[in-house]
Design an enzyme around this catalytic site. Structure first.
Site, short mmCIF file in Angstrom:
data_model
loop_
_atom_site.label_atom_id
_atom_site.label_comp_id
_atom_site.label_asym_id
_atom_site.label_seq_id
_atom_site.Cartn_x
_atom_site.Cartn_y
_atom_site.Cartn_z
CB CYS A 10 -1.74 35.89 111.20
SG CYS A 10 -2.35 34.74 109.97
NE ARG A 44 -1.41 42.13 112.51
CZ ARG A 44 -0.15 42.45 112.27
NH1 ARG A 44 0.31 43.60 112.71
NH2 ARG A 44 0.65 41.65 111.62
CD1 TRP A 100 -7.15 38.31 106.41
CD2 TRP A 100 -5.39 37.55 105.27
NE1 TRP A 100 -7.25 38.77 105.12
CE2 TRP A 100 -6.19 38.32 104.39
CE3 TRP A 100 -4.23 36.95 104.77
CZ2 TRP A 100 -5.86 38.53 103.06
CZ3 TRP A 100 -3.90 37.15 103.44
CH2 TRP A 100 -4.71 37.94 102.60
CG ASN A 158 2.00 37.13 110.65
OD1 ASN A 158 1.53 36.84 109.55
ND2 ASN A 158 2.36 38.37 110.97
N GLY A 159 2.75 34.32 108.80
CA GLY A 159 3.69 34.14 107.69
C GLY A 159 3.25 32.97 106.83
CD GLU A 182 -6.07 55.45 97.32
OE1 GLU A 182 -5.51 54.53 96.72
OE2 GLU A 182 -6.38 55.37 98.53
CE LYS A 236 -8.81 53.38 100.17
NZ LYS A 236 -7.41 53.69 100.24
CD GLU A 250 -9.28 49.52 100.16
OE1 GLU A 250 -8.60 48.59 100.61
OE2 GLU A 250 -8.82 50.66 99.99
CG HIS A 289 -8.18 54.70 72.84
ND1 HIS A 289 -8.04 54.82 71.48
CD2 HIS A 289 -7.80 55.90 73.36
CE1 HIS A 289 -7.57 56.03 71.19
NE2 HIS A 289 -7.42 56.71 72.31
CE LYS A 308 -3.97 50.31 108.09
NZ LYS A 308 -4.50 51.14 107.00
C1 F6R Z 1 -5.77 50.13 100.44
C2 F6R Z 1 -4.59 49.79 101.20
C3 F6R Z 1 -3.62 48.86 100.58
C4 F6R Z 1 -2.20 49.19 101.05
C5 F6R Z 1 -1.23 48.12 100.56
C6 F6R Z 1 0.20 48.46 100.93
O1 F6R Z 1 -6.58 51.03 101.12
O2 F6R Z 1 -4.42 50.21 102.31
O3 F6R Z 1 -3.70 48.87 99.20
O4 F6R Z 1 -1.84 50.44 100.58
O5 F6R Z 1 -1.58 46.89 101.11
O6 F6R Z 1 0.32 48.59 102.31
P1 F6R Z 1 1.50 49.43 102.94
O7 F6R Z 1 1.30 50.85 102.56
O8 F6R Z 1 1.40 49.18 104.42
O9 F6R Z 1 2.77 48.87 102.36
#
Ligand code: F6R
Length: 609
Positions: free
Chosen positions: A2, A27, A75, A100-101, A482, A486, A489, A505, A604
């Site tokens: 949010c 976000r 959100w 927000n929260g 990673e 990517k 997501e 395995h 985000k």
């Molecule tokens: C994936 C991504 C998330 C963040 C995670 C932690 O691309 O961005 O997995 O890495 O939500 O966020 P931060 O780094 O802001 O603590």
């Protein structure tokens, strides 16, 4: 997550609120809304399920005018994304609130409120806050009502509240979720982060845990958690209002992938003097702390967790220091045994991730030697509350999928490893070799970006695939993890990563012609082992996509596409091999027509648990 914007000014605040919401879109959100108090002292509200652009269209047709207002991007956590759950929430046409929260005791509060006659209009946890404030008003001062109502709340909140009976007063509070106050000339603003307010001010006050701010056009009074009036410092932001433009790229994510050479250079700049790592890059006290470190505990979430995993390989190999890495949401809820001399390292792009922050607060009470944050946001809760800080200086990252934040976290972590190795008698020669490797990164990252077209072509093979497998070994295993994260997501293709030695395995059972297998294969000591693992894939008809280096001696052949992206192997491999996987995920998502910068269901800055 949010996003909140609010303003009290002498001018019409609707355009400020709308622009602020647009700037918070990155976000992640599913609905949006705005409320103002108009000249007749009446609350006017517009809400949409969907994008801020739709809200803007509605406001074009039916403008809202007022000198005070609040706005929100939601959100969904409690209650599905729809108009009735969108904020602002209003109680009895008197109080409007954005939040927000997460309010954890919302069910019991809702029951009490229903019993005392409140009608409930939404499925949100937020509505109980606005009702609680209204109930506490009962002839009392607005601020006192917010003090009393927030005492009933368990959980996390950042809120902005307005009241038709005091149409010049905006009250803001934070506990567990971030909130900044923008200081204008004869006007004040609130927002979830500074980006939202850059077009109207460069001056910001970061509210601290438990703060409540009483804001009018020409006066700001902040009360701390003990309700004492406090002075909070005004910070001048150096970000410019156009920091969030795409600079001609189709998506923020692509811009951010391509800005990695500069971002990496920026995170190295000033941190190396005469071929030596400058320990003060981590804070004044770093040298003393580092000399006492006997082990390291790294805690983070998502992509940042993957950075921690890579660092653990470096730490044990280069610095001979034992290292353990854990997901923050797990660490915070279990008993850990902390050995004497353990440095707690948290990694976070935003510095506001709820689980990572909770892990830090737990760590501070748990007997760690010291706490160090690797973070991209200078004024975040994580940096403010950690003893030592390394700022990654990657610049704002807008795309939800983390790219340059990750590679610059790795720069910070490599510097940390070398700094810790120095306290363990690292020779000057070795230090200078490591520094040279680091300094070579921007140029080598640039070189890899030139494989953009080849990777774009490769991506077309994935358009009809539903699953993908990523393989790596050693410090390249977290890179494979990673890459899989990517891809899933942003393209919504199911992807898993495995240590290549684990294939037989279990996961080998999945391999057939419909399961593309992506491998990262630098010329390291595990290359021959990895090659054998890849043979196991080929023997089952799996198609291979291999990122290798010139000396890996792996060429394209029937069912194997190889891109030799690098000229040599050294400790920088995990950083460099991340880049082609980012590009692959990006181009697959483009082909699939996905919403790349704001993937569905993701946010985000994950400020709720
Ligand atoms: C994936 C991504 C998330 C963040 C995670 C932690 O691309 O961005 O997995 O890495 O939500 O966020 P931060 O780094 O802001 O603590």
């Amino acid at each position: 997550m949010c996003g909140i914007v609010g303003a009290v000014a002498q001018r019409d605040v609707s355009p400020i609120l709308l622009e602020g919401l647009k700037r918070l879109e990155y976000r992640g959100y599913d609905s949006a809304g705005v409320a103002v108090i108009d000249e007749n002292r009446s609350l006017q509200r517009t809400r949409v399920q969907g994008k801020v652009g739709q809200l803007a269209d509605m406001l074009d047709t039916n403008p809202l005018d007022g000198h005070i207002g609040i706005a929100h991007t939601r959100w969904a956590t409690h209650g599905k994304p729809d108009v009735k759950n969108a904020h602002p929430h209003i109680c009895k046409d008197t109080i409007a609130l954005v939040h927000n929260g997460i309010i954890e005791n919302h069910e019991s509060l809702r029951k009490q409120q229903q019993q005392s006659g409140f009608e409930i209009h939404s499925e949100t946890d937020t509505e109980v806050i606005v009702n609680a404030i209204y109930a506490c008003l009962d002839g009392k001062d607005f601020l006192q009502a917010v003090f009393n109502a927030t005492e009933q709340l368990e959980g996390a909140y950042a809120i902005g509240v307005i009241n038709v009976n005091e149409p010049e007063r905006l009250i803001a509070a934070r506990k567990g979720s971030p909130l900044v106050i923008g200081v204008g000339i004869g006007e004040y603003f609130i927002a979830s982060d500074v980006f939202a307010l850059l077009p109207v001010t460069q001056q910001f006050i970061f509210l601290e845990e438990g703060d409540i701010a009483d804001i009018t056009r020409d006066k700001l009074i902040i009360y701390d958690a003990d309700r004492r009036v406090v002075d909070r410092k005004i910070n001048i932001s150096e970000l410019s209002a156009d920091v969030a433009d795409k600079s001609g790229y189709r998506h923020y994510m692509l811009k951010e992938i391509f800005s990695q050479p500069e971002a990496i250079a920026a995170s190295i700049e000033g941190r190396i003097h005469d071929d030596k790592v400058a320990l003060d890059a981590f804070g004044e006290n770093a040298e003393k702390v580092f000399s006492q470190v006997k082990s390291v505990k790294i805690v983070a979430c998502g992509t940042s967790y993957h950075a921690g995993l890579i660092a653990s390989y470096w730490l044990e190999e280069i610095a001979d220091i034992p290292c353990n890495v854990e997901i923050a949401s797990e660490f915070r809820y279990r008993k850990s045994v902390i050995q004497e001399g353990t440095l707690f390292v948290s990694i976070s792009q935003s510095g506001e991730t709820a689980d990572t922050l909770a892990a830090l607060y737990l760590a501070k009470q748990s007997g760690f030697l010291s706490t160090l944050a690797i973070c991209n946001v200078a004024e975040s809760s994580l940096t403010r509350d950690s003893d030592l800080v390394f700022l990654t200086n990657a610049g704002p990252e807008i795309g939800v999928a983390s790219t340059k934040a990750f590679t610059t976290q790795l720069v910070g972590l490599f510097l940390l490893v070398v700094a810790l190795a120095k306290s363990q008698d690292l020779s000057e020669q070795a230090e200078s070799d490591y520094v040279k490797q680091l300094m070579s990164l921007p140029g080598r990252a640039n070189h890899i970006l030139q494989y953009k077209e080849a990777i774009e072509t490769m991506a077309s093979d994935f358009s009809d695939k539903h699953h993908a497998l990523f393989l790596g070994r050693g410090s390249l295993l977290p890179v494979a993890m990673e890459g899989a994260l990517k891809l899933k997501e942003i393209s919504y293709i199911h992807a898993e990563a495995y240590a290549a030695g684990e294939l037989k395995h279990g996961p080998l059972a999945l391999v057939d012609a419909d399961m593309p297998v992506i491998a990262v294969a630098p010329n390291d000591h595990l290359l021959e082992k990895l090659k054998s693992n890849l043979q196991e894939v080929r023997a089952r008809g799996g198609k291979l996509y291999v990122f290798a280096d010139k000396h890996s001696q792996m060429d394209s052949s029937e069912g194997v596409q190889t891109l030799q992206i690098s000229n040599e192997y050294d400790y920088m491999a995990p950083i460099l091999y991340t880049i082609p996987l980012q590009l692959l995920a990006y181009y697959v998502a483009v082909i699939k027509g996905a919403d790349i910068d704001q993937p569905r269901n993701l946010a985000k800055s994950v400020t709720v648990e």
